[in-house]
Design a protein around this motif. Sequence first.
Motif: not given
Lengths: 103, 655
Positions: B532-544
């Motif tokens: 969640w912390g980086r500029r590009v959030s990984v969380m958005r891309e996790i499917p499902g």
Amino acid sequence: MPAFSFNDTLLLATVLFSVGLAGVLVRRDLVFMLMSLDIMLNAAALVFVGAGARWHDATGQVMFVLILALAAVETAVGLAIIVCLHARGRPTLDADTGNLLRG
Amino acid sequence: MGEILLPLIILCPLVASLVVSVSAGRMGACAIGTVACAGVGLSAVISVILSVMLLSGPATDALRVVLWPWMRIEGFSADIAFTLDRVSMVMILVVTIVGLLIHVYAAGYMRDDPGIARFFGCMTLFVAAMVVLVLASDLLCMFIGWEGVGLCSYLLIGFWYDDPANTAAARKAFYMTRMGDVALLCGLLLLATATGSLRMGTVLAAVTDGQLPPFSVNAAAALILVGALAKSAQIPFQTWLPDAMAGPTPTSALIHAATMVTAGVYLIARLHDLFAMAAPVMAFMAVLGALTLLMGACKALVQSDLKRILAWSTISQLGYMFLALGCGVWQAALFHLMTHAFFKALLFLTAGAVIMRAGHEQDIFRLGGLRHAMPGLTMAFVAGASALAGLPLVTAGFYSKEMILSGVWHVHFGLTREWGLSGHPLWGIALLGAFLTALYIFRCVFIVFCGKAGTRAVGRTSRLMSIPLGCLCVLSLSGGVIEMPDTLPRLHLFSALLDPGVPLSHADEPIWLVLAGAIVPLAGLGVAWVLWGRRVSVMREIPGQAAIIRPARDGRGMDVVYDRVFVQPLCLLVWLTRLDIADHAITGTGRLTRAASAGMFRARAGVVDMLAIRATGMARWADHLPGQFQNGRVRWYAAWIATGLCAGLAMVVLS
């Protein structure tokens, strides 16, 4: 041996009484009713006389005289009543019309 | 001296509460806040004085005051009595000092609320009830405080009673804790019948001497545990605490940090001798605590409401305390209770200030980028979050959690002679919980304070609110150094303070145990930064993820169970009662009776009438008949005479 036996006397008295009673009950005329009463009284008197003859007692004769007097008195009173009614202005001998004492 | 001061700790908040409540509408907001803070502050000062007096004496010293005997009956007696020993001293310091800081904060926070008098009346009463609970040396007297705490929480959660949702939350909290209270009362009565007294010393002495049969001990411990679970919102009673966020934020802080939910932990810590005799209950408590801490952490990970995240994190941290209590390291539980009070109060108060300045926005996804607008609050929140996550060395949470973890590692539940249960799986769960704790709280930190700017912040935090935040910051960062693992400098002030005789549970632990406890929160922090912390959030891309998150977020599971088990049968009962079979039967009977009586009346009236009419008719006829004879006709009279004569003769002759 008397001319009549006591039983015949009683039978005659009964017949007489019955005739008298029937006269009282059936006839409306006051005079006839008085006459019928006399007949009934005579029936009773006949029984007394018959009894006196049966038992050889004079009392029966005495009683007949008394009843005779009674009958005379009764007739006299009854006729007096009839006359009295006439005097009061009821010129009838019909006993049924004199029922003012009805309940 | 001490005998006079001890009741004053209770009396000060109580008097403040009375004054504030009675003077509603006649005093200004400032005066009300001052009175309330003075009440709690005085009691905090007295607590400090008494603590110093107590610490100057020997370790087993305790201050006992019997105010008056409550009841004396054959075979049972109870007093209004208070004791200040080392355990209650720690608790009383936490309650009054954290309570004071929250009161000071609330004086600023609630300044513009029209119901401020009611608010502070309840708050000070809350503190007073908690102090009664903590100090009482008689379990029945403790129960007064226990119920008083429940009542005040109900009043405060439903403080803004205009909204039906708030009152529903208040009712829910009340009912849930009430279920536990019934169990607690049953446990107390069981102890009272077994020992003839509810004085803690007597009860514990009787239990440790083995005067009670094991079944009674186990049953009493289990019932008291149920009461504590309900008060501390553990599985299966956890549902009321997240809903309790309906109250004002200082209330939440007070409930979570100082007063309400810690009562269960404190009660079990007080009665640890009783629980030590009930091994199955202890094992059950430990497992339940482990499950709760894992569930609370998972729930907190998927919430989007800032206050709800903190609520679930409280449940999770209380799970740690119950785990420690179940493993018999009650000192660790009390230590964690203390540090938790500091950082949870800090987190709640900071969250309240953030929410207030962000225009009452509680959704963390609509907040964002607040670190530029409110740097002070950001620092305070990060301090609280690191303490909650237990970042090594610099925070209080690390030391207390470390103490629990090492205690859990060493424990061994001897349920029967040959069959036991090792504490290692529980330790694994606790470690996983620590990782999740760091993950969810830094998720919250990164989303709210970093990233894209969300709502615009307005105003500034008043000094009245920022000073308590500063104090709590210091406490939650440095409050843990009084107790350290052996691999670090040998410092065991806290456990020495509580019970110097007992050998320390974490005296000889391998160094990798401490290292594991130190690395796991850091790992959680790192993962949170990646997600969640980086500029590009990984969380958005996790499917499902929505499929998992949405059902978990509601937290309805337990509510459904309660709905099925308690609410719907009650509804059925109410429905049945509304049909009112008994009433119908009675009404029907009444109607039948009335009809029968009417019929009978009519029949009777008919019969009587008929009889009367007949009788009248006959009487009239009988009256008329002799009249007929008197028709005045002589011949008829003669005929009747003759008939009568005949009849008479016939009778004489024939008979």
